[in-house]
Design a protein around this motif. Structure first.
Motif, PDB file in Angstrom:
ATOM      1  N   ARG A  43     -44.800 -19.744 -35.751  1.00 34.47           N
ATOM      2  CA  ARG A  43     -43.656 -19.872 -34.686  1.00 34.47           C
ATOM      3  C   ARG A  43     -43.844 -21.181 -33.597  1.00 34.47           C
ATOM      4  O   ARG A  43     -42.996 -21.776 -33.343  1.00 34.47           O
ATOM      5  CB  ARG A  43     -44.111 -18.647 -33.718  1.00 34.47           C
ATOM      6  CG  ARG A  43     -42.929 -18.201 -32.934  1.00 34.47           C
ATOM      7  CD  ARG A  43     -43.219 -16.690 -32.484  1.00 34.47           C
ATOM      8  NE  ARG A  43     -42.442 -16.584 -31.266  1.00 34.47           N
ATOM      9  CZ  ARG A  43     -42.603 -15.739 -30.239  1.00 34.47           C
ATOM     10  NH1 ARG A  43     -43.574 -14.912 -30.470  1.00 34.47           N
ATOM     11  NH2 ARG A  43     -42.218 -15.557 -29.320  1.00 34.47           N
ATOM     12  N   SER A  44     -45.354 -21.586 -33.376  1.00 34.33           N
ATOM     13  CA  SER A  44     -45.473 -22.587 -32.712  1.00 34.33           C
ATOM     14  C   SER A  44     -44.958 -24.037 -33.566  1.00 34.33           C
ATOM     15  O   SER A  44     -44.155 -24.598 -32.615  1.00 34.33           O
ATOM     16  CB  SER A  44     -46.930 -22.733 -32.530  1.00 34.33           C
ATOM     17  OG  SER A  44     -47.258 -23.898 -31.638  1.00 34.33           O
TER      18      SER A  44
ATOM     19  N   ASN B  86     -42.416 -23.899 -35.367  1.00 36.97           N
ATOM     20  CA  ASN B  86     -41.075 -23.815 -35.449  1.00 36.97           C
ATOM     21  C   ASN B  86     -40.474 -24.292 -34.173  1.00 36.97           C
ATOM     22  O   ASN B  86     -39.442 -25.220 -34.248  1.00 36.97           O
ATOM     23  CB  ASN B  86     -40.675 -22.248 -35.623  1.00 36.97           C
ATOM     24  CG  ASN B  86     -39.214 -22.277 -35.733  1.00 36.97           C
ATOM     25  OD1 ASN B  86     -38.485 -23.031 -36.498  1.00 36.97           O
ATOM     26  ND2 ASN B  86     -38.468 -21.405 -34.988  1.00 36.97           N
ATOM     27  N   TYR B  87     -41.212 -24.248 -33.091  1.00 38.97           N
ATOM     28  CA  TYR B  87     -40.835 -24.838 -31.786  1.00 38.97           C
ATOM     29  C   TYR B  87     -40.903 -26.447 -31.899  1.00 38.97           C
ATOM     30  O   TYR B  87     -40.069 -27.047 -31.427  1.00 38.97           O
ATOM     31  CB  TYR B  87     -41.609 -24.402 -30.548  1.00 38.97           C
ATOM     32  CG  TYR B  87     -41.019 -23.187 -30.113  1.00 38.97           C
ATOM     33  CD1 TYR B  87     -40.082 -22.967 -29.042  1.00 38.97           C
ATOM     34  CD2 TYR B  87     -41.760 -21.789 -30.458  1.00 38.97           C
ATOM     35  CE1 TYR B  87     -39.511 -21.920 -28.701  1.00 38.97           C
ATOM     36  CE2 TYR B  87     -41.227 -20.602 -30.088  1.00 38.97           C
ATOM     37  CZ  TYR B  87     -40.233 -20.614 -28.871  1.00 38.97           C
ATOM     38  OH  TYR B  87     -39.826 -19.364 -28.506  1.00 38.97           O
ATOM     39  N   LEU B  88     -42.025 -26.804 -32.455  1.00 35.16           N
ATOM     40  CA  LEU B  88     -42.232 -28.242 -32.567  1.00 35.16           C
ATOM     41  C   LEU B  88     -41.145 -28.944 -33.512  1.00 35.16           C
ATOM     42  O   LEU B  88     -40.544 -29.934 -33.175  1.00 35.16           O
ATOM     43  CB  LEU B  88     -43.416 -28.500 -33.113  1.00 35.16           C
ATOM     44  CG  LEU B  88     -43.841 -29.994 -33.406  1.00 35.16           C
ATOM     45  CD1 LEU B  88     -43.752 -30.934 -32.015  1.00 35.16           C
ATOM     46  CD2 LEU B  88     -45.370 -30.189 -33.956  1.00 35.16           C
TER      47      LEU B  88
ATOM     48  N   SER C   2     -48.030 -16.554 -35.649  1.00 36.88           N
ATOM     49  CA  SER C   2     -47.924 -17.468 -34.328  1.00 36.88           C
ATOM     50  C   SER C   2     -47.917 -18.740 -34.537  1.00 36.88           C
ATOM     51  O   SER C   2     -47.505 -19.805 -33.710  1.00 36.88           O
ATOM     52  CB  SER C   2     -49.153 -17.002 -33.355  1.00 36.88           C
ATOM     53  OG  SER C   2     -49.300 -15.748 -33.197  1.00 36.88           O
ATOM     54  N   GLU C   3     -48.736 -19.371 -35.578  1.00 41.63           N
ATOM     55  CA  GLU C   3     -49.012 -20.663 -36.108  1.00 41.63           C
ATOM     56  C   GLU C   3     -47.443 -21.062 -36.457  1.00 41.63           C
ATOM     57  O   GLU C   3     -47.158 -22.169 -35.742  1.00 41.63           O
ATOM     58  CB  GLU C   3     -49.866 -20.757 -37.217  1.00 41.63           C
ATOM     59  CG  GLU C   3     -49.948 -22.247 -37.451  1.00 41.63           C
ATOM     60  CD  GLU C   3     -51.336 -22.486 -38.579  1.00 41.63           C
ATOM     61  OE1 GLU C   3     -51.218 -23.626 -39.105  1.00 41.63           O
ATOM     62  OE2 GLU C   3     -51.871 -21.675 -39.022  1.00 41.63           O
TER      63      GLU C   3
ATOM     64  N   ASN D 121     -37.433 -18.092 -35.496  1.00 42.81           N
ATOM     65  CA  ASN D 121     -37.877 -17.575 -34.552  1.00 42.81           C
ATOM     66  C   ASN D 121     -37.645 -15.927 -34.540  1.00 42.81           C
ATOM     67  O   ASN D 121     -38.820 -15.218 -34.275  1.00 42.81           O
ATOM     68  CB  ASN D 121     -37.652 -18.122 -33.161  1.00 42.81           C
ATOM     69  CG  ASN D 121     -38.545 -17.993 -32.028  1.00 42.81           C
ATOM     70  OD1 ASN D 121     -39.658 -18.486 -32.251  1.00 42.81           O
ATOM     71  ND2 ASN D 121     -38.204 -17.713 -30.955  1.00 42.81           N
TER      72      ASN D 121
END
Length: 122
Positions: free
Chosen positions: A76-77, A79-81, A73-74, A97
């Motif tokens: 993934r987060s 990755n968005y940033l 989850s970290e 993702n």
């Protein structure tokens, strides 16, 4: 299903592949704090799967699977940033993702199977 070593787990194999992808994506990135954090978190997924497996207890294994899920989850987060900061392309973002979503589903499924005692150790 009989599993004798963590290397046999498909989720571990996919986590290693993800970590390699993350290392390659950020090899030349000079945002050292970001780069180090996403690389460490990506490696943490596979390492926690391995560590939990070798604890030889379903309860401990499950605990480490949840830690691995948190690391996924970290990443993934982050990755968005990374996409919002233009560190990666849309294609690179989507590849990571999708891989992270798949790994998370696999971690949840493996954890559920431990509840049903479906995974056996040699």
């Amino acid at each position: 299903m009989r599993v004798s070593k963590f290397e046999d787990l498909l989720v571990w194999q996919k986590s290693i592949d993800l970590a390699i992808t993350v290392y390659k994506l950020y090899a030349k990135n000079q945002d050292w704090g970001f780069k180090n954090q996403i690389q460490r978190a990506s490696v943490s997924i596979a390492n926690n799967i391995a560590e939990g497996f070798d604890r030889s207890s379903d309860k401990e294994f499950k605990r480490f699977l949840f830690i691995a899920l948190g690391s996924a989850s970290e990443v993934r987060s982050m990755n968005y940033l990374s996409f919002k900061l233009n560190y990666v392309s849309a294609e690179e973002f989507n590849k990571c993702n999708n891989s992270l979503i798949e790994i998370s589903k696999m971690l949840n499924g493996l954890s559920r199977s431990l509840n049903r005692n479906e995974v056996k150790y040699l």
